[in-house]
Design a protein around this motif. Structure first.
Motif, PDB file in Angstrom:
ATOM      1  N   GLU A  53     -69.162  -7.165 -12.121  1.00 45.77           N
ATOM      2  CA  GLU A  53     -68.678  -6.959 -10.749  1.00 45.77           C
ATOM      3  C   GLU A  53     -68.848  -5.488 -10.381  1.00 45.77           C
ATOM      4  N   ARG A  54     -69.477  -5.228  -9.246  1.00 40.22           N
ATOM      5  CA  ARG A  54     -69.672  -3.855  -8.777  1.00 40.22           C
ATOM      6  C   ARG A  54     -68.696  -3.561  -7.645  1.00 40.22           C
ATOM      7  N   VAL A  55     -68.057  -2.404  -7.756  1.00 40.57           N
ATOM      8  CA  VAL A  55     -67.093  -1.983  -6.746  1.00 40.57           C
ATOM      9  C   VAL A  55     -67.585  -0.652  -6.189  1.00 40.57           C
ATOM     10  N   PHE A  56     -67.746  -0.578  -4.871  1.00 40.59           N
ATOM     11  CA  PHE A  56     -68.212   0.638  -4.222  1.00 40.59           C
ATOM     12  C   PHE A  56     -67.011   1.438  -3.711  1.00 40.59           C
ATOM     13  N   ALA A  64     -60.302   7.448   1.037  1.00 44.10           N
ATOM     14  CA  ALA A  64     -61.185   6.646   0.201  1.00 44.10           C
ATOM     15  C   ALA A  64     -61.282   5.230   0.748  1.00 44.10           C
ATOM     16  N   THR A  65     -62.445   4.624   0.543  1.00 37.93           N
ATOM     17  CA  THR A  65     -62.632   3.218   0.864  1.00 37.93           C
ATOM     18  C   THR A  65     -63.146   2.504  -0.375  1.00 37.93           C
ATOM     19  N   VAL A  66     -62.655   1.288  -0.600  1.00 39.53           N
ATOM     20  CA  VAL A  66     -63.111   0.447  -1.700  1.00 39.53           C
ATOM     21  C   VAL A  66     -63.742  -0.784  -1.079  1.00 39.53           C
ATOM     22  N   ASN A  67     -65.037  -0.921  -1.266  1.00 43.50           N
ATOM     23  CA  ASN A  67     -65.823  -1.998  -0.654  1.00 43.50           C
ATOM     24  C   ASN A  67     -65.558  -2.106   0.851  1.00 43.50           C
ATOM     25  N   GLY A  68     -65.459  -0.968   1.503  1.00 49.11           N
ATOM     26  CA  GLY A  68     -65.299  -0.914   2.949  1.00 49.11           C
ATOM     27  C   GLY A  68     -63.872  -0.967   3.450  1.00 49.11           C
ATOM     28  N   VAL A  89     -67.838   0.735 -11.354  1.00 47.94           N
ATOM     29  CA  VAL A  89     -67.384   1.455 -10.168  1.00 47.94           C
ATOM     30  C   VAL A  89     -68.490   2.422  -9.758  1.00 47.94           C
ATOM     31  N   LEU A  90     -69.036   2.205  -8.578  1.00 47.66           N
ATOM     32  CA  LEU A  90     -70.062   3.086  -8.028  1.00 47.66           C
ATOM     33  C   LEU A  90     -69.364   4.039  -7.068  1.00 47.66           C
ATOM     34  N   LEU A  91     -69.246   5.289  -7.464  1.00 49.03           N
ATOM     35  CA  LEU A  91     -68.468   6.294  -6.735  1.00 49.03           C
ATOM     36  C   LEU A  91     -69.414   7.227  -5.998  1.00 49.03           C
ATOM     37  N   THR A  92     -69.204   7.358  -4.704  1.00 44.47           N
ATOM     38  CA  THR A  92     -70.016   8.263  -3.898  1.00 44.47           C
ATOM     39  C   THR A  92     -69.114   9.052  -2.963  1.00 44.47           C
ATOM     40  N   ALA A  93     -69.591  10.205  -2.557  1.00 36.76           N
ATOM     41  CA  ALA A  93     -68.817  11.071  -1.668  1.00 36.76           C
ATOM     42  C   ALA A  93     -69.690  11.484  -0.494  1.00 36.76           C
ATOM     43  N   THR A  94     -69.090  11.514   0.686  1.00 35.83           N
ATOM     44  CA  THR A  94     -69.818  11.971   1.871  1.00 35.83           C
ATOM     45  C   THR A  94     -69.893  13.494   1.850  1.00 35.83           C
TER      46      THR A  94
END
Length: 121
Positions: A53-56, A64-68, A89-94
């Motif tokens: 399972e991938r969680v963005f 923070a947002t988790v899967n939108g 967990v795919l972690l990204t930052a703006t």
């Protein structure tokens, strides 16, 4: 013609000042590493194993947002764990997110058992 002798410069006071500066910087410096957080780089790809399972997770100045879905900072772990045990967990930052927010999120998410945390650009 009168010749005047030049007085010799004493290096003792200069050496004393240099040693005092050296002592000052040695005593005020810290040589320990603070808050090292291990970060795993993305792998080459999966095989025919079980589907993970991938969680963005997206960090921004607003939070923070988790899967939108917007989440509070203290509810980040609960929001990720609802997607199952050991998610990726795919972690990204703006661009407007701070480095401290990224470090805080990594520190919070490191407590998840079995989770694989990948930081994206």
């Amino acid at each position: 013609m009168l010749r005047t002798r030049r007085a010799r410069l004493s290096m003792t006071s200069l050496i004393d000042v240099i040693f005092l500066l050296l002592l000052f910087f040695m005593l005020t410096s810290t040589f320990s590493r603070f808050g090292e957080i291990p970060i795993s780089l993305g792998g080459a790809g999966g095989g025919a194993g079980a589907e993970v399972e991938r969680v963005f997770v997206r960090l921004s100045e607003a939070g923070a947002t988790v899967n939108g879905q917007n989440v509070e900072a203290d509810g980040l772990v609960a929001a990720v764990t609802q997607f199952g045990d050991g998610p990726q967990v795919l972690l990204t930052a703006t661009e407007d997110a701070t480095a401290q927010a990224l470090a805080d999120a990594l520190y919070t998410l490191r407590g998840l058992s079995g989770a694989q945390i990948v930081v994206l650009r």
